[in-house]
Design a protein around this motif. Structure first.
Motif, short mmCIF file in Angstrom:
data_model
loop_
_atom_site.label_atom_id
_atom_site.label_comp_id
_atom_site.label_asym_id
_atom_site.label_seq_id
_atom_site.Cartn_x
_atom_site.Cartn_y
_atom_site.Cartn_z
N ALA A 117 0.81 -1.05 0.00
CA ALA A 117 -0.21 -0.22 0.13
C ALA A 117 0.98 1.18 0.46
CB ALA A 117 -1.05 -0.26 1.24
N GLY A 118 1.67 1.18 1.06
CA GLY A 118 2.71 2.23 0.94
C GLY A 118 4.15 2.33 -0.49
N ARG A 119 3.87 1.40 -1.18
CA ARG A 119 5.25 1.63 -2.55
C ARG A 119 5.52 2.90 -3.09
NH1 ARG A 119 0.58 -1.55 -4.13
NH2 ARG A 119 0.02 -1.08 -5.95
N ASP A 120 4.15 3.90 -3.02
CA ASP A 120 4.59 5.04 -3.54
C ASP A 120 5.07 6.00 -2.62
OD1 ASP A 120 3.95 3.84 -6.15
OD2 ASP A 120 1.73 4.49 -5.47
N LYS A 121 5.51 5.91 -1.41
CA LYS A 121 5.93 7.31 -0.27
C LYS A 121 6.83 6.60 0.10
CE LYS A 121 1.00 7.58 -0.55
NZ LYS A 121 0.48 9.05 -0.90
N LYS A 122 7.44 7.98 0.55
CA LYS A 122 8.92 7.62 1.13
C LYS A 122 9.18 7.41 2.59
CE LYS A 122 10.98 11.23 -2.27
NZ LYS A 122 11.39 12.15 -2.52
N GLN A 123 8.16 8.41 3.15
CA GLN A 123 7.59 7.89 4.51
C GLN A 123 6.45 7.43 5.07
OE1 GLN A 123 10.26 8.89 6.33
NE2 GLN A 123 10.73 10.38 4.75
N VAL A 124 7.21 5.67 5.51
CA VAL A 124 6.13 5.06 6.03
C VAL A 124 6.03 4.39 7.17
CG1 VAL A 124 4.95 3.58 5.58
CG2 VAL A 124 5.52 3.87 3.61
N LEU A 125 4.90 4.59 7.86
CA LEU A 125 3.83 4.17 9.46
C LEU A 125 3.35 2.76 8.88
CD1 LEU A 125 4.12 6.82 11.93
CD2 LEU A 125 6.16 5.64 11.60
N PHE A 126 4.06 1.73 10.02
CA PHE A 126 3.37 0.39 10.05
C PHE A 126 2.94 0.34 11.00
CE2 PHE A 126 3.34 -4.31 9.43
CZ PHE A 126 1.81 -3.86 8.64
N VAL A 127 1.62 0.04 11.23
CA VAL A 127 1.25 -0.07 12.70
C VAL A 127 0.45 -1.64 12.67
CG1 VAL A 127 -0.19 0.61 14.40
CG2 VAL A 127 0.95 2.12 13.06
N ILE A 128 0.31 -2.43 13.37
CA ILE A 128 -0.09 -4.10 12.88
C ILE A 128 -0.66 -4.34 14.53
CG2 ILE A 128 2.15 -5.12 14.13
CD1 ILE A 128 0.77 -7.45 11.91
N VAL A 129 -1.56 -4.47 14.29
CA VAL A 129 -3.04 -3.93 16.04
C VAL A 129 -3.22 -5.87 15.79
CG1 VAL A 129 -4.94 -3.72 17.04
CG2 VAL A 129 -3.05 -2.28 15.38
N GLY A 130 -2.93 -6.50 16.74
CA GLY A 130 -3.24 -7.58 16.92
C GLY A 130 -3.72 -7.83 18.43
N SER A 131 -3.31 -8.49 19.78
CA SER A 131 -3.10 -8.97 20.46
C SER A 131 -2.84 -7.51 21.11
CB SER A 131 -2.42 -10.70 21.19
OG SER A 131 -1.33 -9.84 20.84
N GLY A 132 -1.70 -7.02 20.90
CA GLY A 132 -1.19 -6.15 21.14
C GLY A 132 -0.82 -5.44 19.64
N VAL A 133 0.05 -4.08 19.97
CA VAL A 133 0.08 -3.52 19.02
C VAL A 133 1.95 -3.38 18.67
CG1 VAL A 133 -0.16 -0.64 17.74
CG2 VAL A 133 -1.65 -1.21 19.15
N GLY A 134 1.71 -3.21 17.58
CA GLY A 134 3.42 -3.34 16.46
C GLY A 134 3.91 -2.42 15.93
N GLY A 135 5.12 -2.14 14.90
CA GLY A 135 4.38 -1.93 13.89
C GLY A 135 6.15 -1.53 13.41
N ALA A 136 6.32 -1.54 12.38
CA ALA A 136 7.56 -0.37 11.84
C ALA A 136 7.87 0.59 11.44
CB ALA A 136 7.57 -1.21 10.75
N ILE A 137 8.92 1.04 11.18
CA ILE A 137 9.12 2.29 10.23
C ILE A 137 9.72 2.05 9.70
CG2 ILE A 137 10.15 5.25 10.63
CD1 ILE A 137 10.19 4.28 13.73
N VAL A 138 9.96 3.00 8.07
CA VAL A 138 10.20 2.51 6.43
C VAL A 138 10.57 3.79 6.15
CG1 VAL A 138 10.42 1.25 4.98
CG2 VAL A 138 8.86 -0.16 6.71
N ARG A 139 11.62 3.80 5.94
CA ARG A 139 12.16 4.65 4.50
C ARG A 139 12.67 4.57 3.92
NH1 ARG A 139 14.47 8.52 9.88
NH2 ARG A 139 12.24 9.46 10.29
N ASN A 140 12.18 5.21 2.35
CA ASN A 140 12.71 4.86 1.26
C ASN A 140 12.53 3.39 1.31
OD1 ASN A 140 13.05 7.19 0.49
ND2 ASN A 140 14.99 7.83 1.54
#
Length: 291
Positions: A117-140
């Motif tokens: 979904a973020g392939r055309d974006k430079k600065q992306v935050l990914f937030v995964i929501v399950g039993s808790g909340v996690g995620g990732a910061i992806v730049r370029n």
């Protein structure tokens, strides 16, 4: 380059092959009860896939505090036997091929930022929501780890009276609050509470509103801290379009209440859903081999 992919989970091991920039096959097996059994399962799957593909390496998505440099998984997870030893070195000896491993939430974030979904974006935050909340910061399209390799641990943010994002902003937390207020013989799940809300249950509607509120608070905090091009939502709630719509609606209202309309996040639904971990493992492998 054809890559053998594994996504280790507490109940199942998903696997597939990445070839010509696409996931060519995908299936799952029950998670083994020991490390020797896990290695045997992986080798059986590898040999089966070798009949169709010339495999160039192994890419793994795994739970826990993965250190890709040392090839060791710290912390704890639902697979207790994968922690605190150099398992990547052991697997490279077993397969006689390069092996790269990444945390499952990070892998999903890489997948969505690089080819989702973020392939055309430079600065992306990914937030995964399950039993808790996690995620990732992806730049370029490159994962950012932070000084202590904890970047993206969004669930640890304290949102209210000592309670964290993980404790407040998940469907599991919503179900827990509902079950405390309406004791039943069988504990209801987040999906059950959502269904009751759809049927007009007053307590369920209140708890669903609380879920939307804390998700919106967490996402707005992330937006004003990182100012990304977009925030991508993944995990179990991404399968429910109505839940996603409710989160966006509450976020829009919260932004308007605070007069922060110029900060309104672009919130997107993850594209790869249950395949994100496998795809992210593949992209991570390719990036490591090209580095």
């Amino acid at each position: 380059m054809a890559i053998m992919l594994f996504d280790w989970g507490g109940s199942s091991v998903k696997y597939g092959v990445w070839d010509n920039g696409a996931l060519q096959i995908s299936a799952a097996a029950t998670t083994p009860s020991s490390w020797p059994a896990m290695k045997a399962l992986m080798m059986d799957i590898f040999r089966h896939c070798q009949r169709r593909f010339t495999l160039d390496g192994i890419a793994i998505s795994a739970p826990g505090n993965v250190d890709p440099d040392s090839g060791v998984i710290g912390g704890l997870s639902a697979i207790p036997y994968i922690h605190h030893f150099p398992l990547v070195a052991e697997l490279e000896t077993l397969f006689e091929l390069p092996v790269h491993i990444e945390n499952d939430a990070n892998a999903a974030g890489i997948a969505e930022a690089a080819v989702g979904a973020g392939r055309d974006k430079k600065q992306v935050l990914f937030v995964i929501v399950g039993s808790g909340v996690g995620g990732a910061i992806v730049r370029n399209k490159i994962l950012q780890r932070g000084s202590h390799k904890y970047a993206g641990e969004f669930g640890l943010m304290i949102l209210d009276d000592g309670h964290t994002f993980s404790e407040l902003g998940t469907a599991v937390a919503m179900a827990r609050r509902y079950n405390q207020r309406v004791p039943t013989a069988e504990k209801l799940s987040g999906a059950d509470v959502f269904q009751r809300a759809q049927e007009g249950d007053a307590v369920a509607l209140e708890e669903l509103a609380q879920f939307y509120h804390w998700m919106a608070v967490g996402l707005l905090n992330l937006q004003v801290c990182y100012d990304p091009d977009c925030i991508i939502i993944g995990g179990g709630i991404s399968a429910n379009d109505a839940l996603f719509a409710g989160i966006r609606q509450r976020l829009q209202a919260l932004v308007a209440e605070r007069g922060l309309t110029e900060f309104m996040p672009e919130v997107l639904l993850c594209q790869h859903r249950s395949s994100a971990n496998l795809i992210g493992a593949a992209v991570n492998f390719e990036q490591k081999m090209q580095a």
